[in-house]
Design an enzyme around this catalytic site. Sequence first.
Site, PDB file in Angstrom:
ATOM      1  N   ILE A  28      26.290 -26.477  15.171  1.00 49.27           N
ATOM      2  CA  ILE A  28      26.639 -26.974  16.654  1.00 49.27           C
ATOM      3  C   ILE A  28      25.771 -26.417  17.686  1.00 49.27           C
ATOM      4  O   ILE A  28      25.740 -25.297  17.774  1.00 49.27           O
ATOM      5  CB  ILE A  28      28.245 -26.529  16.676  1.00 49.27           C
ATOM      6  CG1 ILE A  28      28.864 -27.428  15.742  1.00 49.27           C
ATOM      7  CG2 ILE A  28      28.633 -27.217  18.183  1.00 49.27           C
ATOM      8  CD1 ILE A  28      30.306 -26.643  15.354  1.00 49.27           C
ATOM      9  N   LYS A 185      20.004 -12.876   4.189  1.00 48.63           N
ATOM     10  CA  LYS A 185      21.281 -13.727   4.519  1.00 48.63           C
ATOM     11  C   LYS A 185      21.439 -13.883   5.918  1.00 48.63           C
ATOM     12  O   LYS A 185      21.972 -12.822   6.442  1.00 48.63           O
ATOM     13  CB  LYS A 185      22.250 -13.126   3.717  1.00 48.63           C
ATOM     14  CG  LYS A 185      23.540 -14.153   3.298  1.00 48.63           C
ATOM     15  CD  LYS A 185      24.080 -14.977   4.342  1.00 48.63           C
ATOM     16  CE  LYS A 185      25.377 -14.352   5.002  1.00 48.63           C
ATOM     17  NZ  LYS A 185      25.591 -15.149   6.400  1.00 48.63           N
ATOM     18  N   GLY A 238      25.241  -6.021  12.334  1.00 43.23           N
ATOM     19  CA  GLY A 238      26.191  -7.069  12.512  1.00 43.23           C
ATOM     20  C   GLY A 238      27.415  -6.050  13.144  1.00 43.23           C
ATOM     21  O   GLY A 238      27.067  -4.993  13.726  1.00 43.23           O
ATOM     22  N   THR A 242      32.484  -5.634   9.875  1.00 39.16           N
ATOM     23  CA  THR A 242      31.738  -6.213   8.709  1.00 39.16           C
ATOM     24  C   THR A 242      31.053  -4.947   8.026  1.00 39.16           C
ATOM     25  O   THR A 242      30.879  -4.884   6.843  1.00 39.16           O
ATOM     26  CB  THR A 242      31.047  -7.234   8.944  1.00 39.16           C
ATOM     27  OG1 THR A 242      31.607  -8.309   9.726  1.00 39.16           O
ATOM     28  CG2 THR A 242      30.175  -7.763   7.805  1.00 39.16           C
ATOM     29  N   GLY A 243      30.312  -4.074   8.875  1.00 41.52           N
ATOM     30  CA  GLY A 243      29.344  -2.853   8.457  1.00 41.52           C
ATOM     31  C   GLY A 243      30.420  -2.023   7.534  1.00 41.52           C
ATOM     32  O   GLY A 243      29.986  -1.566   6.488  1.00 41.52           O
ATOM     33  N   SER A 244      31.597  -1.604   7.905  1.00 43.05           N
ATOM     34  CA  SER A 244      32.429  -1.013   7.211  1.00 43.05           C
ATOM     35  C   SER A 244      33.034  -1.531   5.945  1.00 43.05           C
ATOM     36  O   SER A 244      32.847  -0.974   4.891  1.00 43.05           O
ATOM     37  CB  SER A 244      33.643  -0.532   8.215  1.00 43.05           C
ATOM     38  OG  SER A 244      34.879  -0.396   7.486  1.00 43.05           O
ATOM     39  N   LYS A 245      33.029  -2.962   5.851  1.00 45.13           N
ATOM     40  CA  LYS A 245      33.454  -3.684   4.609  1.00 45.13           C
ATOM     41  C   LYS A 245      32.301  -3.412   3.594  1.00 45.13           C
ATOM     42  O   LYS A 245      32.376  -3.167   2.420  1.00 45.13           O
ATOM     43  CB  LYS A 245      33.452  -5.109   4.745  1.00 45.13           C
ATOM     44  CG  LYS A 245      35.031  -5.304   5.371  1.00 45.13           C
ATOM     45  CD  LYS A 245      35.252  -6.923   5.437  1.00 45.13           C
ATOM     46  CE  LYS A 245      36.388  -7.251   6.433  1.00 45.13           C
ATOM     47  NZ  LYS A 245      36.283  -8.658   6.968  1.00 45.13           N
ATOM     48  N   GLU A 260      23.215  -1.286  11.451  1.00 46.66           N
ATOM     49  CA  GLU A 260      22.853  -1.492  12.900  1.00 46.66           C
ATOM     50  C   GLU A 260      24.155  -2.183  13.448  1.00 46.66           C
ATOM     51  O   GLU A 260      24.289  -3.505  13.155  1.00 46.66           O
ATOM     52  CB  GLU A 260      21.647  -2.244  12.913  1.00 46.66           C
ATOM     53  CG  GLU A 260      20.571  -1.771  12.278  1.00 46.66           C
ATOM     54  CD  GLU A 260      20.024  -0.367  13.204  1.00 46.66           C
ATOM     55  OE1 GLU A 260      20.255  -0.076  14.570  1.00 46.66           O
ATOM     56  OE2 GLU A 260      18.945   0.268  12.879  1.00 46.66           O
ATOM     57  N   CYS A 294      23.553  -6.241  21.254  1.00 46.72           N
ATOM     58  CA  CYS A 294      24.294  -4.976  20.866  1.00 46.72           C
ATOM     59  C   CYS A 294      24.190  -4.109  21.476  1.00 46.72           C
ATOM     60  O   CYS A 294      25.257  -3.066  21.817  1.00 46.72           O
ATOM     61  CB  CYS A 294      23.611  -4.819  19.328  1.00 46.72           C
ATOM     62  SG  CYS A 294      22.020  -4.850  19.368  1.00 46.72           S
ATOM     63  N   GLU A 393      33.635  -3.817  22.363  1.00 43.99           N
ATOM     64  CA  GLU A 393      32.547  -4.684  22.672  1.00 43.99           C
ATOM     65  C   GLU A 393      32.888  -6.073  22.720  1.00 43.99           C
ATOM     66  O   GLU A 393      33.687  -6.594  22.055  1.00 43.99           O
ATOM     67  CB  GLU A 393      31.715  -4.480  21.430  1.00 43.99           C
ATOM     68  CG  GLU A 393      30.450  -5.274  21.577  1.00 43.99           C
ATOM     69  CD  GLU A 393      29.527  -5.289  20.373  1.00 43.99           C
ATOM     70  OE1 GLU A 393      30.283  -5.338  19.024  1.00 43.99           O
ATOM     71  OE2 GLU A 393      28.388  -5.055  20.149  1.00 43.99           O
TER      72      GLU A 393
HETATM   73  P1  NAD Z   1      29.029 -10.080  11.923  1.00 37.35           P
HETATM   74  O1  NAD Z   1      29.556  -8.666  11.259  1.00 37.35           O
HETATM   75  O2  NAD Z   1      30.381 -11.119  11.966  1.00 37.35           O
HETATM   76  O3  NAD Z   1      28.222 -11.022  10.835  1.00 37.35           O
HETATM   77  C1  NAD Z   1      26.858 -10.384  10.632  1.00 37.35           C
HETATM   78  C2  NAD Z   1      26.465 -10.896   9.305  1.00 37.35           C
HETATM   79  O4  NAD Z   1      27.402 -10.343   8.235  1.00 37.35           O
HETATM   80  C3  NAD Z   1      26.619 -12.296   8.937  1.00 37.35           C
HETATM   81  O5  NAD Z   1      25.190 -12.755   8.430  1.00 37.35           O
HETATM   82  C4  NAD Z   1      27.663 -12.699   8.446  1.00 37.35           C
HETATM   83  O6  NAD Z   1      27.690 -13.878   7.759  1.00 37.35           O
HETATM   84  C5  NAD Z   1      27.765 -11.407   7.475  1.00 37.35           C
HETATM   85  N1  NAD Z   1      29.072 -11.327   6.831  1.00 37.35           N
HETATM   86  C6  NAD Z   1      30.343 -11.353   7.360  1.00 37.35           C
HETATM   87  N2  NAD Z   1      31.368 -10.816   6.658  1.00 37.35           N
HETATM   88  C7  NAD Z   1      30.461 -10.161   5.605  1.00 37.35           C
HETATM   89  C8  NAD Z   1      31.147  -9.747   4.332  1.00 37.35           C
HETATM   90  N3  NAD Z   1      32.303  -9.451   4.204  1.00 37.35           N
HETATM   91  N4  NAD Z   1      30.163  -9.068   3.551  1.00 37.35           N
HETATM   92  C9  NAD Z   1      28.832  -9.365   3.700  1.00 37.35           C
HETATM   93  N5  NAD Z   1      28.401  -9.933   4.806  1.00 37.35           N
HETATM   94  C10 NAD Z   1      29.165 -10.506   5.823  1.00 37.35           C
HETATM   95  O7  NAD Z   1      28.412  -9.879  13.185  1.00 37.35           O
HETATM   96  P2  NAD Z   1      27.913 -11.016  14.113  1.00 37.35           P
HETATM   97  O8  NAD Z   1      29.058 -11.864  15.083  1.00 37.35           O
HETATM   98  O9  NAD Z   1      27.148 -12.154  13.569  1.00 37.35           O
HETATM   99  O10 NAD Z   1      27.077 -10.185  15.181  1.00 37.35           O
HETATM  100  C11 NAD Z   1      27.367  -9.736  16.241  1.00 37.35           C
HETATM  101  C12 NAD Z   1      27.621  -8.068  16.154  1.00 37.35           C
HETATM  102  O11 NAD Z   1      26.185  -7.422  15.569  1.00 37.35           O
HETATM  103  C13 NAD Z   1      27.893  -7.468  17.249  1.00 37.35           C
HETATM  104  O12 NAD Z   1      28.926  -6.392  17.135  1.00 37.35           O
HETATM  105  C14 NAD Z   1      26.812  -6.875  17.725  1.00 37.35           C
HETATM  106  O13 NAD Z   1      26.674  -5.390  18.367  1.00 37.35           O
HETATM  107  C15 NAD Z   1      25.949  -6.660  16.287  1.00 37.35           C
HETATM  108  N6  NAD Z   1      24.454  -6.177  16.387  1.00 37.35           N
HETATM  109  C16 NAD Z   1      23.910  -5.000  16.265  1.00 37.35           C
HETATM  110  C17 NAD Z   1      22.613  -4.909  16.325  1.00 37.35           C
HETATM  111  C18 NAD Z   1      21.909  -3.421  16.362  1.00 37.35           C
HETATM  112  O14 NAD Z   1      20.943  -3.162  16.358  1.00 37.35           O
HETATM  113  N7  NAD Z   1      22.794  -2.669  16.076  1.00 37.35           N
HETATM  114  C19 NAD Z   1      21.698  -6.045  16.695  1.00 37.35           C
HETATM  115  C20 NAD Z   1      22.307  -7.112  16.930  1.00 37.35           C
HETATM  116  C21 NAD Z   1      23.865  -7.386  16.746  1.00 37.35           C
END
Ligand code: NAD
Length: 503
Positions: A28, A185, A238, A242-245, A260, A294, A393
């Site tokens: 989209i 991914k 991300g 999600t990082g924690s999962k 990150e 971020c 955030e």
């Molecule tokens: P998100 O956590 O929703 O998704 C990030 C990635 O994880 C995507 O590819 C998503 O498909 C995947 N994902 C989702 N659930 C998953 C799971 N259960 N297992 C494995 N992979 C999974 O984040 P977003 O909405 O895409 O991005 C925004 C976030 O990213 C914000 O919190 C931002 O601060 C952070 N970010 C951090 C940095 C950094 O350098 N620290 C840079 C850019 C963005």
Amino acid sequence: MAIHLPIRQLFIDGEWREPLLKKRIPIINPATEQIVGDIPAATAEDVEIAVQAARKAFSRNKGQDWPSTSGAYRAKYLRAIAAKITEKKSELGKLEVIDCGKPLDEALWDMDDVAGCFEYYADLAEGLDAKQKAPVSLPMETFKSYVLKEPLGVVALITPWNYPLLMGAWKVAPALAAGCTAILKPSELASVTCLELAEVCREVGLPPGVLNILTGLGTEAGAPLASHPHVDKIAFTGSSATGSKIMASAAQMVKPVSMELGGKSPIIVFEDVDLDKAVEWTLFGCFWTNGQICSATSRLLVHESIASEFLDRLVKWTKNIKISNPFEEGCRLGPVVSGGQYEKVLEFIATARSEGATILSGGDRPKHLTKGFFVEPTIITDVTTSMQIWREEVFGPVLCVKTFSTEDEAIELANDTHYGLGAAVISNDLERCDRVTKAFRAGIVWINCSQPCFCQAPWGGIKRSGFGRELGEWGLENYLSVKQVTQYVSDEPWGWYQSPAKL
Ligand code: NAD
């Protein structure tokens, strides 16, 4: 603007492959809300094939496999990728705009950074050869020791949507430079340019399986990738949630991760600044990338003696930001990435209002744009430290403001967060900047600016913003493992046990 969106499949083992379940996800355009194409949606079955391909490329015939090639050999591919990205810069920039909504000028800038990142890690790959067998000095002459730096293995690279191709490059370039094979991914909300990276890899003849690119949902493609027993490491960018999962699933196999994550970074503006210069960095620090950064310095701390004048000018500058279709010349703020993100940002603003904060500027969709996920750049005052807008955030163009009277108070407010990604200080007193820099609990500090990012310098956070560092030589170390090699060099027997010959 009519732009052709290529129809792509998953990129596995050097070939395009339809997802086994034939699922696709619509793309989209966030500026028009129109469906402009679709991307393939991988599931666990495709992940299995991609991991096998990456494993095969990691352990194919001895001597020809990717990890045992020289850094100089791998560098040639990285340079070829950089050259192709540069050649396709205009086309890739436009695709990025349609997919994630960032202003064209920013998208083109990203493409330069992507090419620069591949070039930079080509240099580091070449340098790696000379660093092998680095001696370790030992206290016993009968032993010699050295260190080999070896690729970690098959790595899963999971990325977000705010810098779709650049976040991919930050991981792919050092992983391949180190000799790892990888599965990228990208986010389901913006994957188009990462699929074009696959086409670039085909064009430069990257050996099959070295880089595989799987688009798809986090739960359906990301989760099985992160928990796969034959993936040796996960590099994730991300949200903290999600990082924690991912950490929890990696923990089952004691698998290394680098994280990150999100942020709620502060910017402190002292009373001795040039007001307009400080205002511009404050805006750039929060509203660049349509506010979806971020490291956005989204908590402004301004000295009380200049607060009124500073906010006055901040509002005037903000009203001057061109909000438009991201293809329009001079656009400086486009839409947020999706309908979901749009709702989320407006909800944050509504909650701030209901908790008693004042919306000083913005707070709504711009009146002149009836379509698209646009949110006005928003400045919120009368904020308390317990409010959601101060603590969480937003990931949208929203700046919240507090005043302070002393340096100590500013530092305390700045560090009043679970996050620790970036922090900025603006002052003409460089000794003060130095003190504040040391006091910040953050992985990145900007002095008299906010956000500039160079691939030579380390990037990453502390606290809930994650751990590990990307970029620079630290980014390469993320994908290397250190092997200790110790040799016994004496002609004498070791002599610990009694020899049977002497009995
Ligand atoms: P998100 O956590 O929703 O998704 C990030 C990635 O994880 C995507 O590819 C998503 O498909 C995947 N994902 C989702 N659930 C998953 C799971 N259960 N297992 C494995 N992979 C999974 O984040 P977003 O909405 O895409 O991005 C925004 C976030 O990213 C914000 O919190 C931002 O601060 C952070 N970010 C951090 C940095 C950094 O350098 N620290 C840079 C850019 C963005």
